[in-house]
Design a protein around this motif. Structure first.
Motif, PDB file in Angstrom:
ATOM      1  N   LEU A   2       0.825  -1.210   0.000  1.00  0.00           N
ATOM      2  CA  LEU A   2       0.000   0.000   0.000  1.00  0.00           C
ATOM      3  C   LEU A   2       0.858   1.258   0.000  1.00  0.00           C
ATOM      4  O   LEU A   2       0.540   2.230  -0.697  1.00  0.00           O
ATOM      5  CB  LEU A   2      -0.950  -0.015   1.201  1.00  0.00           C
ATOM      6  N   ALA A   3       1.956   1.267   0.741  1.00  0.00           N
ATOM      7  CA  ALA A   3       2.835   2.435   0.770  1.00  0.00           C
ATOM      8  C   ALA A   3       3.433   2.715  -0.610  1.00  0.00           C
ATOM      9  O   ALA A   3       3.564   3.865  -1.022  1.00  0.00           O
ATOM     10  CB  ALA A   3       3.941   2.240   1.794  1.00  0.00           C
ATOM     11  N   GLU A   4       3.782   1.661  -1.327  1.00  0.00           N
ATOM     12  CA  GLU A   4       4.383   1.818  -2.650  1.00  0.00           C
ATOM     13  C   GLU A   4       3.369   2.150  -3.739  1.00  0.00           C
ATOM     14  O   GLU A   4       3.691   2.837  -4.699  1.00  0.00           O
ATOM     15  CB  GLU A   4       5.108   0.536  -3.054  1.00  0.00           C
ATOM     16  N   ASN A   5       2.146   1.669  -3.596  1.00  0.00           N
ATOM     17  CA  ASN A   5       1.188   1.775  -4.691  1.00  0.00           C
ATOM     18  C   ASN A   5       0.039   2.741  -4.467  1.00  0.00           C
ATOM     19  O   ASN A   5      -0.639   3.120  -5.416  1.00  0.00           O
ATOM     20  CB  ASN A   5       0.622   0.387  -5.011  1.00  0.00           C
ATOM     21  N   VAL A   6      -0.216   3.119  -3.247  1.00  0.00           N
ATOM     22  CA  VAL A   6      -1.326   4.026  -2.952  1.00  0.00           C
ATOM     23  C   VAL A   6      -0.820   5.112  -1.990  1.00  0.00           C
ATOM     24  O   VAL A   6      -1.291   5.229  -0.868  1.00  0.00           O
ATOM     25  CB  VAL A   6      -2.525   3.262  -2.342  1.00  0.00           C
ATOM     26  N   PRO A   7       0.182   5.909  -2.424  1.00  0.00           N
ATOM     27  CA  PRO A   7       0.751   6.911  -1.531  1.00  0.00           C
ATOM     28  C   PRO A   7      -0.269   7.971  -1.135  1.00  0.00           C
ATOM     29  O   PRO A   7      -1.174   8.295  -1.892  1.00  0.00           O
ATOM     30  CB  PRO A   7       1.881   7.527  -2.356  1.00  0.00           C
ATOM     31  N   GLY A   8      -0.120   8.472   0.077  1.00  0.00           N
ATOM     32  CA  GLY A   8      -1.001   9.525   0.562  1.00  0.00           C
ATOM     33  C   GLY A   8      -2.319   9.026   1.113  1.00  0.00           C
ATOM     34  O   GLY A   8      -3.131   9.808   1.585  1.00  0.00           O
ATOM     35  N   MET A   9      -2.555   7.740   1.060  1.00  0.00           N
ATOM     36  CA  MET A   9      -3.794   7.176   1.581  1.00  0.00           C
ATOM     37  C   MET A   9      -3.525   6.520   2.920  1.00  0.00           C
ATOM     38  O   MET A   9      -2.426   6.055   3.171  1.00  0.00           O
ATOM     39  CB  MET A   9      -4.366   6.129   0.630  1.00  0.00           C
ATOM     40  N   ASN A  10      -4.510   6.490   3.751  1.00  0.00           N
ATOM     41  CA  ASN A  10      -4.399   5.796   5.023  1.00  0.00           C
ATOM     42  C   ASN A  10      -4.573   4.313   4.750  1.00  0.00           C
ATOM     43  O   ASN A  10      -5.662   3.858   4.429  1.00  0.00           O
ATOM     44  CB  ASN A  10      -5.456   6.307   5.992  1.00  0.00           C
ATOM     45  N   ALA A  11      -3.496   3.576   4.870  1.00  0.00           N
ATOM     46  CA  ALA A  11      -3.520   2.153   4.512  1.00  0.00           C
ATOM     47  C   ALA A  11      -4.556   1.386   5.308  1.00  0.00           C
ATOM     48  O   ALA A  11      -5.228   0.510   4.779  1.00  0.00           O
ATOM     49  CB  ALA A  11      -2.139   1.542   4.710  1.00  0.00           C
ATOM     50  N   TYR A  12      -4.713   1.697   6.567  1.00  0.00           N
ATOM     51  CA  TYR A  12      -5.690   0.974   7.373  1.00  0.00           C
ATOM     52  C   TYR A  12      -7.097   1.202   6.841  1.00  0.00           C
ATOM     53  O   TYR A  12      -7.868   0.259   6.685  1.00  0.00           O
ATOM     54  CB  TYR A  12      -5.611   1.391   8.841  1.00  0.00           C
ATOM     55  N   MET A  13      -7.448   2.439   6.562  1.00  0.00           N
ATOM     56  CA  MET A  13      -8.804   2.735   6.087  1.00  0.00           C
ATOM     57  C   MET A  13      -9.077   2.068   4.746  1.00  0.00           C
ATOM     58  O   MET A  13     -10.162   1.589   4.485  1.00  0.00           O
ATOM     59  CB  MET A  13      -9.019   4.244   5.977  1.00  0.00           C
ATOM     60  N   ILE A  14      -8.075   2.035   3.890  1.00  0.00           N
ATOM     61  CA  ILE A  14      -8.244   1.395   2.584  1.00  0.00           C
ATOM     62  C   ILE A  14      -8.360  -0.112   2.736  1.00  0.00           C
ATOM     63  O   ILE A  14      -9.184  -0.763   2.103  1.00  0.00           O
ATOM     64  CB  ILE A  14      -7.054   1.720   1.659  1.00  0.00           C
ATOM     65  N   SER A  15      -7.527  -0.675   3.590  1.00  0.00           N
ATOM     66  CA  SER A  15      -7.405  -2.123   3.638  1.00  0.00           C
ATOM     67  C   SER A  15      -8.413  -2.811   4.538  1.00  0.00           C
ATOM     68  O   SER A  15      -8.682  -3.984   4.358  1.00  0.00           O
ATOM     69  CB  SER A  15      -6.003  -2.518   4.074  1.00  0.00           C
ATOM     70  N   ARG A  16      -8.990  -2.125   5.493  1.00  0.00           N
ATOM     71  CA  ARG A  16      -9.791  -2.822   6.499  1.00  0.00           C
ATOM     72  C   ARG A  16     -10.959  -3.606   5.916  1.00  0.00           C
ATOM     73  O   ARG A  16     -11.304  -4.660   6.418  1.00  0.00           O
ATOM     74  CB  ARG A  16     -10.257  -1.884   7.600  1.00  0.00           C
ATOM     75  N   ASN A  17     -11.551  -3.126   4.851  1.00  0.00           N
ATOM     76  CA  ASN A  17     -12.669  -3.854   4.241  1.00  0.00           C
ATOM     77  C   ASN A  17     -12.203  -4.957   3.297  1.00  0.00           C
ATOM     78  O   ASN A  17     -13.009  -5.735   2.821  1.00  0.00           O
ATOM     79  CB  ASN A  17     -13.582  -2.896   3.489  1.00  0.00           C
ATOM     80  N   ARG A  18     -10.921  -5.021   3.026  1.00  0.00           N
ATOM     81  CA  ARG A  18     -10.399  -6.017   2.087  1.00  0.00           C
ATOM     82  C   ARG A  18      -9.546  -7.082   2.774  1.00  0.00           C
ATOM     83  O   ARG A  18      -9.074  -7.998   2.126  1.00  0.00           O
ATOM     84  CB  ARG A  18      -9.583  -5.318   1.014  1.00  0.00           C
ATOM     85  N   LEU A  19      -9.342  -6.935   4.064  1.00  0.00           N
ATOM     86  CA  LEU A  19      -8.463  -7.855   4.778  1.00  0.00           C
ATOM     87  C   LEU A  19      -8.947  -9.296   4.718  1.00  0.00           C
ATOM     88  O   LEU A  19      -8.132 -10.215   4.632  1.00  0.00           O
ATOM     89  CB  LEU A  19      -8.298  -7.431   6.237  1.00  0.00           C
TER      90      LEU A  19
END
Length: 75
Positions: A23-40
């Motif tokens: 996520l850090a490499e591909n979706v910079p500037g986004m809160n990784a937790y908020m993006i990922s929590r529904n996809r975990l």
């Protein structure tokens, strides 16, 4: 277990690190937790599959994050 019940700290440490790095490499500037929590749950479900099952889907283990977050990477 529902999607919302799964937290990033419940994933194995190596998977947490891989997902954070992806996520850090591909979706910079986004809160990784908020993006990922529904996809975990999708990430965890795919990682629970055997390499043979993943290959049947045309995936390698390393490609799981890109597969799950594909819609965020294409535009």
């Amino acid at each position: 277990m529902t999607d919302m019940d799964l937290q990033i700290h419940q994933l194995p440490p190596h998977l947490q690190s891989d997902l954070d790095l992806f996520l850090a490499e591909n979706v910079p500037g986004m809160n990784a937790y908020m993006i990922s929590r529904n996809r975990l749950s999708s990430v965890a479900r795919l990682h629970a599959m055997s390499d043979r099952q993943l290959a049947g889907m045309g995936l390698t283990r390393a490609e799981i994050p890109a597969f799950v977050f594909e819609d965020l990477l294409t535009g």
